[in-house]
Scaffold this motif. Structure first.
Motif, PDB file in Angstrom:
ATOM      1  N   SER A   1      45.858  41.768  33.354  1.00 55.89           N
ATOM      2  CA  SER A   1      45.711  41.753  31.906  1.00 55.89           C
ATOM      3  C   SER A   1      45.978  40.355  31.367  1.00 55.89           C
TER       4      SER A   1
ATOM      5  N   GLN B   1      37.172  48.074  22.820  1.00 59.25           N
ATOM      6  CA  GLN B   1      38.606  47.820  22.921  1.00 59.25           C
ATOM      7  C   GLN B   1      39.132  47.008  21.739  1.00 59.25           C
TER       8      GLN B   1
ATOM      9  N   SER C   1      44.955  48.367  23.976  1.00 58.08           N
ATOM     10  CA  SER C   1      43.707  48.301  24.724  1.00 58.08           C
ATOM     11  C   SER C   1      43.494  46.937  25.379  1.00 58.08           C
TER      12      SER C   1
ATOM     13  N   SER D   1      44.718  46.535  29.781  1.00 59.63           N
ATOM     14  CA  SER D   1      43.412  46.454  30.429  1.00 59.63           C
ATOM     15  C   SER D   1      43.269  45.108  31.114  1.00 59.63           C
TER      16      SER D   1
END
Length: 392
Positions: free
Chosen positions: A78, A112, A265, A269
């Motif tokens: 991420s 997202q 998000s 992610s």
């Protein structure tokens, strides 16, 4: 009750598949910008969001390839932890400058962006006020928040005022609209909306997924109205004019910093991969250096709107290269789409719930790379099929 019971129902979709009328999930073997190929059949692509046609631009392709050579195929983590690279920050700085904001933050997908931004900012006791025709990702972002949802009729400023009057004066409020509405090609009236937002102490977020690259000389719908400084947040995707995959939110530095540390998000992610980042950056630089792409797109949109109106089709209130052919009936929508497909034109069939009952339509969209000959062929094909179906 078996939770899978609904999956086995003999529904409308299965009937369409049996009858050979199912128009979705078609696996294209080629998709070279303005022309696509399906099982060896060449089609003029009039259903893409590749508005500037930059997916085939040599500089965009080479930038993606070079990024893979330098960074590999993934950042494997991420942004929050190990997944940030210099290319992400370069893209953020240049995007912020392009849309006229202090800061920007890139996400792995446009979906997202809305999920993370809206759920981070709308807290318990706050209100999200949406245009009824807002994109599904905006609605889903509100669902993920702890706030309350209010809606107003599409582009109806009187209704918006009544909704805002019903909300407690001391509650946090954010109005969220699409800048360019993706189904019918019309714009949010930001010149009317901004004063209303200020009057009621509401913040304003514009989802310009379809507007960047198209409106305001490519800078977006806020720029089209000369109101960039008055719009609090601008969102867009990379999957349309940017010829890539991903998205961004842009606004004041403190607000973007807050989203950066609270948007689940993004935090949970994997970061946008290097190739997509580099492709979006290359496309952005082309938009800045070569405004003729936007000029050609606007010309093509004007030509097609006039052409459809002259033929007698109902294209609603479109003022952009997104041009709906309003039909109002499921069967006729599919019949028209199939006839066009058989004659070499690819369009999108849009029925409920993606559009309200009675507003079923063919969504057509045009690119800077469509030639005059291709556009004339599309109009000729619409004329033949439209008469056969009984629409004109």
């Amino acid at each position: 009750m078996d939770i899978f019971e609904k999956c086995y129902a003999d529904d409308y979709i299965k009937e369409m598949i049996r009858n050979g009328q199912y128009p979705y999930f078609l696996p294209l073997s080629e998709n070279e910008g303005n022309v696509a190929s399906y099982k060896g059949k060449k089609l003029i692509m009039c259903g893409s969001n590749n508005y500037l046609g930059l997916t085939t631009h040599p500089k965009v392709r080479e930038a993606a390839i070079e990024a893979i050579r330098k960074y590999g195929t993934s950042c494997t983590g991420s942004r929050y932890l190990n997944g940030s690279i210099e290319l992400h920050e370069t893209l953020e700085h240049e995007i912020a400058d392009f849309v006229g904001k202090k800061a920007a933050l890139v996400f792995s997908t446009g979906m997202q962006v809305n999920l993370g931004t809206i759920s981070a900012l709308i807290g318990r006791g706050d209100y999200a006020v949406l245009d009824k025709d807002s994109h599904a990702s905006i609605y889903d972002g509100v669902k993920l928040s702890y706030g309350k949802l209010e809606r107003f009729s599409h582009n109806d400023m009187d209704h918006l005022e009544r909704v805002l009057q019903s909300i407690p004066e001391d509650a946090g409020k954010m109005i969220i609209v699409d800048g360019l509405f993706s189904m019918e090609g019309d714009l949010a009236p930001l010149d009317l909306l901004v004063p209303i937002a200020k009057r009621y102490g509401a913040r304003l977020m514009v989802d310009d997924a379809h507007g960047i690259g198209v409106t305001g000389g490519g800078h977006g719908t806020s720029a089209q109205f000369g109101l960039t400084d008055e719009v609090d947040l601008i969102m867009s995707t990379f999957s349309k004019s940017f010829a890539s995959l991903g998205g961004f939110i842009a606004g004041d530095t403190d607000v973007v910093q807050y989203i950066k540390h609270h948007a689940r998000s993004m935090i949970f992610s994997a970061s946008i991969q290097p190739a997509s980042t580099a492709a979006a950056l290359a496309a952005l630089r082309i938009m800045v250096a070569e405004p003729e792409w936007n000029a050609k797109l606007i010309h093509n949109g004007e030509k097609m709107r006039k052409g459809f109106r002259d033929l007698g089709f109902n294209i609603g209130n479109s003022v952009t290269p997104i041009i709906p052919i309003l039909i109002g009936d499921n069967d006729k929508t599919f019949e028209m789409a199939q006839g066009l497909f058989e004659n070499g034109v690819f369009v999108n069939s849009v029925i409920s719930p993606a559009t309200p009952p009675g507003r079923q339509l063919l969504r057509t969209s045009y690119m800077a790379t469509h030639t005059e000959e291709q556009l004339d062929q599309v109009l000729d094909t619409f004329k033949v099929v439209g008469k056969k179906v009984g629409l004109i």
